[in-house]
Design a protein around this motif. Structure first.
Motif, PDB file in Angstrom:
ATOM      1  N   SER A   1       0.796  -1.228   0.000  1.00 35.55           N
ATOM      2  CA  SER A   1       0.000   0.000   0.000  1.00 35.55           C
ATOM      3  C   SER A   1       0.833   1.285   0.000  1.00 35.55           C
ATOM      4  O   SER A   1       0.272   2.375  -0.022  1.00 35.55           O
ATOM      5  N   HIS A   2       2.156   1.181  -0.005  1.00 34.43           N
ATOM      6  CA  HIS A   2       3.026   2.364   0.024  1.00 34.43           C
ATOM      7  C   HIS A   2       3.856   2.463  -1.253  1.00 34.43           C
ATOM      8  O   HIS A   2       4.427   1.458  -1.680  1.00 34.43           O
TER       9      HIS A   2
ATOM     10  N   GLN B   1       3.850  10.892  -1.362  1.00 36.06           N
ATOM     11  CA  GLN B   1       2.791  10.027  -0.865  1.00 36.06           C
ATOM     12  C   GLN B   1       1.854  10.865  -0.014  1.00 36.06           C
ATOM     13  O   GLN B   1       2.296  11.682   0.789  1.00 36.06           O
ATOM     14  N   PRO B   2       0.543  10.680  -0.165  1.00 38.09           N
ATOM     15  CA  PRO B   2      -0.395  11.448   0.656  1.00 38.09           C
ATOM     16  C   PRO B   2      -0.192  11.170   2.153  1.00 38.09           C
ATOM     17  O   PRO B   2       0.318  10.119   2.545  1.00 38.09           O
ATOM     18  N   GLY B   3      -0.607  12.107   2.952  1.00 37.82           N
ATOM     19  CA  GLY B   3      -0.487  11.971   4.406  1.00 37.82           C
ATOM     20  C   GLY B   3       0.768  12.654   4.894  1.00 37.82           C
ATOM     21  O   GLY B   3       1.767  12.731   4.187  1.00 37.82           O
TER      22      GLY B   3
ATOM     23  N   GLY C   1      -1.684   2.717  -7.196  1.00 40.54           N
ATOM     24  CA  GLY C   1      -2.224   2.476  -5.859  1.00 40.54           C
ATOM     25  C   GLY C   1      -3.551   1.754  -5.891  1.00 40.54           C
ATOM     26  O   GLY C   1      -3.711   0.864  -6.710  1.00 40.54           O
ATOM     27  N   PRO C   2      -4.453   2.198  -5.040  1.00 40.98           N
ATOM     28  CA  PRO C   2      -4.418   3.393  -4.189  1.00 40.98           C
ATOM     29  C   PRO C   2      -3.342   3.291  -3.102  1.00 40.98           C
ATOM     30  O   PRO C   2      -2.900   2.209  -2.758  1.00 40.98           O
TER      31      PRO C   2
ATOM     32  N   LYS D   1      -1.644   4.239   0.717  1.00 39.75           N
ATOM     33  CA  LYS D   1      -1.853   4.560   2.127  1.00 39.75           C
ATOM     34  C   LYS D   1      -1.561   6.046   2.308  1.00 39.75           C
ATOM     35  O   LYS D   1      -0.584   6.571   1.773  1.00 39.75           O
ATOM     36  N   GLY D   2      -2.434   6.722   3.074  1.00 44.68           N
ATOM     37  CA  GLY D   2      -2.283   8.160   3.300  1.00 44.68           C
ATOM     38  C   GLY D   2      -3.382   8.962   2.631  1.00 44.68           C
ATOM     39  O   GLY D   2      -3.624  10.106   3.004  1.00 44.68           O
ATOM     40  N   GLU D   3      -4.032   8.370   1.640  1.00 40.71           N
ATOM     41  CA  GLU D   3      -5.147   9.056   0.991  1.00 40.71           C
ATOM     42  C   GLU D   3      -6.331   9.096   1.951  1.00 40.71           C
ATOM     43  O   GLU D   3      -6.393   8.290   2.892  1.00 40.71           O
ATOM     44  N   PRO D   4      -7.270  10.005   1.755  1.00 35.71           N
ATOM     45  CA  PRO D   4      -8.453  10.048   2.635  1.00 35.71           C
ATOM     46  C   PRO D   4      -9.139   8.687   2.725  1.00 35.71           C
ATOM     47  O   PRO D   4      -9.279   7.983   1.726  1.00 35.71           O
TER      48      PRO D   4
ATOM     49  N   THR E   1      -7.951   6.046   4.415  1.00 41.22           N
ATOM     50  CA  THR E   1      -7.028   4.911   4.505  1.00 41.22           C
ATOM     51  C   THR E   1      -6.487   4.670   5.902  1.00 41.22           C
ATOM     52  O   THR E   1      -5.623   3.807   6.078  1.00 41.22           O
TER      53      THR E   1
END
Length: 164
Positions: A53-54, A138-140, A153-154, A156-159, A161
């Motif tokens: 997921s990363h 990466q989001p987050g 992806g999706p 990890k870190g996206e809304p 997750t």
């Protein structure tokens, strides 16, 4: 709840095919980090960490980093796979960003090859390049993965997750 992975096209990797615990692999890709107009790191001898997921995190040998711009920070964190991370601020020509990079001075046995190697968060940099392509962060706020067009992806870190 596991999200629906994006199907990779030819030449792409899915982060959902990466393992957990993470895998460490050498890469000869051209990795560059640019901050405040200065090239901070430039290597073809990086390692990348691949975890479910990363997007990949690139660890750069210290001899390929302009370490005179790094300032040790007081903070640290713990990774169950890699061990204790130590953080650096980055300061170039009067511009400073806290917690811009990190290292594992005493990693676990499986991650010993990245001892003292340095990883950079892409968000505060002018550019983090993989073979000339500018990576997206990466989001987050906590994660340090580099997203390029060959990784899907999706992530990890996206809304939504938080529970992954």
């Amino acid at each position: 709840m596991r999200p629906q992975p994006i199907q990779p096209e030819p030449g792409q990797e899915s982060v959902w095919d990466y393992p957990r615990p993470p895998r460490l692999e050498e890469t000869a890709r051209h990795i560059q980090v640019i901050f405040n107009g200065s090239t901070i790191a430039d290597t073809r001898r990086a390692w990348r960490v691949l975890e479910t997921s990363h997007p990949p995190v690139y660890y750069i040998p210290p001899e390929d980093v302009r370490t005179e711009y790094l300032r040790p920070e007081d903070g640290h964190s713990w990774c169950e796979w890699k061990g204790e991370a130590r953080y650096y601020a980055l300061e170039v020509n009067g511009r400073r960003v806290a917690n811009a990079a990190w290292t594992y001075p005493n990693p676990t046995r499986d991650f010993a090859p990245i001892r003292d190697y340095i990883a950079f968060y892409p968000a505060p940099m002018d550019a983090c390049l993989v073979d000339g392509e500018q990576a997206r962060p990466q989001p987050g706020r906590f994660y340090g993965g580099w997203i390029t067009n060959d990784v899907v992806g999706p992530f990890k870190g996206e809304p939504g997750t938080t529970g992954w």
